[in-house]
Design an enzyme around this catalytic site. Structure first.
Site, PDB file in Angstrom:
ATOM      1  CD  GLU A 155      -2.430  -4.538 -17.399  1.00  0.00           C
ATOM      2  OE1 GLU A 155      -3.487  -4.010 -16.983  1.00  0.00           O
ATOM      3  OE2 GLU A 155      -1.306  -4.350 -16.865  1.00  0.00           O
TER       4      GLU A 155
ATOM      5  CD  GLN B 186       3.925  -0.047 -21.083  1.00  0.00           C
ATOM      6  OE1 GLN B 186       5.046  -0.445 -21.414  1.00  0.00           O
ATOM      7  NE2 GLN B 186       3.750   0.752 -20.038  1.00  0.00           N
TER       8      GLN B 186
ATOM      9  CD  GLU C  22      -3.786   3.605  16.357  1.00  0.00           C
ATOM     10  OE1 GLU C  22      -2.601   3.574  16.741  1.00  0.00           O
ATOM     11  OE2 GLU C  22      -4.752   3.521  17.124  1.00  0.00           O
TER      12      GLU C  22
ATOM     13  CB  SER D  95      -9.513   6.471 -24.494  1.00  0.00           C
ATOM     14  OG  SER D  95      -9.065   6.901 -23.231  1.00  0.00           O
TER      15      SER D  95
ATOM     16  CD  GLU E  76      -5.293  -0.059  18.871  1.00  0.00           C
ATOM     17  OE1 GLU E  76      -4.084   0.164  18.675  1.00  0.00           O
ATOM     18  OE2 GLU E  76      -6.036   0.711  19.491  1.00  0.00           O
TER      19      GLU E  76
ATOM     20  CG  HIS F  86       7.328  -0.387 -14.471  1.00  0.00           C
ATOM     21  ND1 HIS F  86       8.399  -0.674 -13.643  1.00  0.00           N
ATOM     22  CD2 HIS F  86       6.529  -1.480 -14.426  1.00  0.00           C
ATOM     23  CE1 HIS F  86       8.230  -1.878 -13.121  1.00  0.00           C
ATOM     24  NE2 HIS F  86       7.101  -2.382 -13.588  1.00  0.00           N
TER      25      HIS F  86
ATOM     26  CD  GLN G 279       3.165   8.166 -12.624  1.00  0.00           C
ATOM     27  OE1 GLN G 279       3.772   9.062 -13.187  1.00  0.00           O
ATOM     28  NE2 GLN G 279       3.354   7.873 -11.344  1.00  0.00           N
TER      29      GLN G 279
ATOM     30  CB  SER H 174       4.461   5.352  23.920  1.00  0.00           C
ATOM     31  OG  SER H 174       4.234   4.006  23.543  1.00  0.00           O
TER      32      SER H 174
END
Length: 328
Positions: A84, A86, A231, A51, A227, A108, A28, A252
Site C-alpha cells: 500500500e 509502494q 493442534e 524510519s 482441539e 510481490h 523481507q 490415528s
C-alpha cells in the site's frame, strides 16, 4: 511445466560490479539484504527519514540512505516496502532517479499487476518472490539451504534481465532449492487467493467456527482451543513434511476415517463457489481497489476488525493455553 532454475543456472558474478538498494528493512528487507551481503553483493539500504528500521540496518552493518539517494547510486532497486506504500515511494523517490542503467525489482507483483506503479520503458523490471516469510528466508540461508522463489520478468530492456534476476535469487539462497518461472499476474493472483481463501481467511474462520461450536455446546474454552486451534500446527507440519497421505498415516486411524467423512460436509460446493467469487474479485481488480481505498480512508474498517478480533474469546483462551508453555 514451469521452468525451474537452480544454482547451476545462475551466475552470481553478474552482481559483482553492481550496487543493490534494498528499499525497506522489515522481515523481507532484512533477510534479502543480509543474504545478499553474505553472498558477496554490495548492498545499501533505502529508508525514509523517520524510519524506525534505520538503527537496525546500521547495527547490521549497512549503509543507510534516503530512498532517493539509494536509487541514484544503485544498479538494482528491490522495493520491499508494504504494497500500500509502494506507489507513493516510487513516485516521489524512485521514478525521478531512474535511468537506463537500472533495474527495479519486487518480491510481490501487486503494484505492477494492478497498475499502481508504471515503470518507464528503459529499465529492467523483475520479480523474485520467496515463498516464505523473511525470517525463514534468513534462517534457511544460514543453514546452507534456502526458500524457493518465483521469478518473473515484466520488462527486459537490457536483454539481460533474467540473468540479473537469477543472480539476485541465487544471492538470497533460493537457487539452492529452486527458482520457479512465473508471471507477475499469476504470482499476484494466486498469492492473494491463497491468503484470503485459505491461509489467512479460510483457515482462521474454520478454526474460530470449530472453537465456537464446542464452547456453545458447553465445552471449556481451553479444551476447544487445544482441539480446534492449537493442534493445527502439528497437522500442518505433517502435511508440510510429506503431503496429505503422510499426514493421514501419521495420525490415528480414527482421525483419518473421521476426516474422510466430515471434511466434505464442512467444505462443500458452496464453499468452492465462494472461493470462485473471491478469485474473480482478485482477477478483476475489485479486491485491489478495496484495499487501496481502505488505506486512503485511514483503515477504519481494518482497525475496527483488528480491535474486535483481539477481544474474542478464542484469543483470550489462546493466551492462557500458550501461557502453559512459558518457562517458570
Amino acid at each position: 511445466m514451469q521452468k525451474i532454475y537452480r544454482n547451476s543456472d545462475c551466475d552470481l558474478k553478474i552482481l559483482d560490479k553492481k550496487t543493490i538498494a534494498v528499499v525497506g528493512f522489515g522481515n523481507q528487507g532484512r533477510a534479502h539484504a543480509l543474504n545478499l551481503k553474505d553472498s558477496g553483493a554490495n548492498v545499501i539500504i533505502g529508508l525514509h527519514e523517520a524510519s524506525k528500521s534505520a538503527n537496525k540496518a546500521l547495527e547490521a552493518g549497512f549503509e543507510v540512505l534516503s530512498v532517493a539517494d539509494a536509487t541514484k547510486r544503485a544498479d538494482v532497486i528491490m522495493i520491499l516496502a508494504p504494497d500500500e506504500r509502494q506507489a507513493q515511494i516510487y513516485k516521489n523517490d524512485i521514478e525521478p532517479n531512474l535511468d537506463s542503467s537500472k533495474a527495479i525489482a519486487f518480491a510481490h507483483g501487486f503494484s505492477i499487476h494492478y497498475g499502481q506503479i508504471n515503470p518507464p520503458k528503459n529499465v529492467d523490471v523483475f520479480m523474485i518472490a520467496p515463498k516464505g516469510p523473511g525470517i525463514r528466508v534468513r534462517d534457511e540461508y544460514v543453514k546452507d539451504s534456502g526458500i524457493p522463489s518465483l521469478v518473473a520478468i515484466y520488462q527486459d530492456f537490457t536483454g539481460n534481465c533474467l540473468q540479473i534476476a537469477l543472480a539476485y535469487g541465487a544471492g538470497i539462497g533460493s537457487a539452492r532449492v529452486a527458482i520457479i518461472e512465473t508471471t507477475f499476474e499469476a504470482e499476484t493472483q494466486t498469492d492473494l487467493f491463497g491468503e484470503q481463501a485459505v491461509l489467512c481467511g479460510g483457515v482462521c474462520e474454520l478454526m474460530k467456527a470449530g472453537f465456537e461450536t464446542l464452547v456453545e455446546a458447553g465445552y471449556s474454552p481451553e479444551n476447544a482451543y487445544f482441539e480446534c486451534i492449537h493442534e493445527l500446527k502439528y497437522v500442518v507440519d505433517l502435511i508440510h513434511s510429506g503431503g496429505f497421505d503422510f499426514m493421514h498415516r501419521a495420525v490415528s486411524d480414527t482421525a483419518e476415517y473421521g476426516g474422510y467423512i466430515a471434511g466434505k460436509r464442512i467444505v462443500t460446493e458452496q464453499t468452492k463457489d465462494a472461493m470462485k467469487e473471491i478469485l474473480r474479485d482478485i482477477e478483476n481488480g475489485t479486491f485491489a481497489k478495496k484495499w487501496m481505498d481502505e488505506n486512503k480512508n485511514g483503515r477504519a474498517k481494518m482497525n475496527a476488525w483488528r480491535e474486535s478480533a483481539a477481544r474474542e474469546l478464542c484469543e483470550t483462551s489462546g493466551a492462557k493455553v500458550r501461557g502453559l508453555y512459558s518457562k517458570n
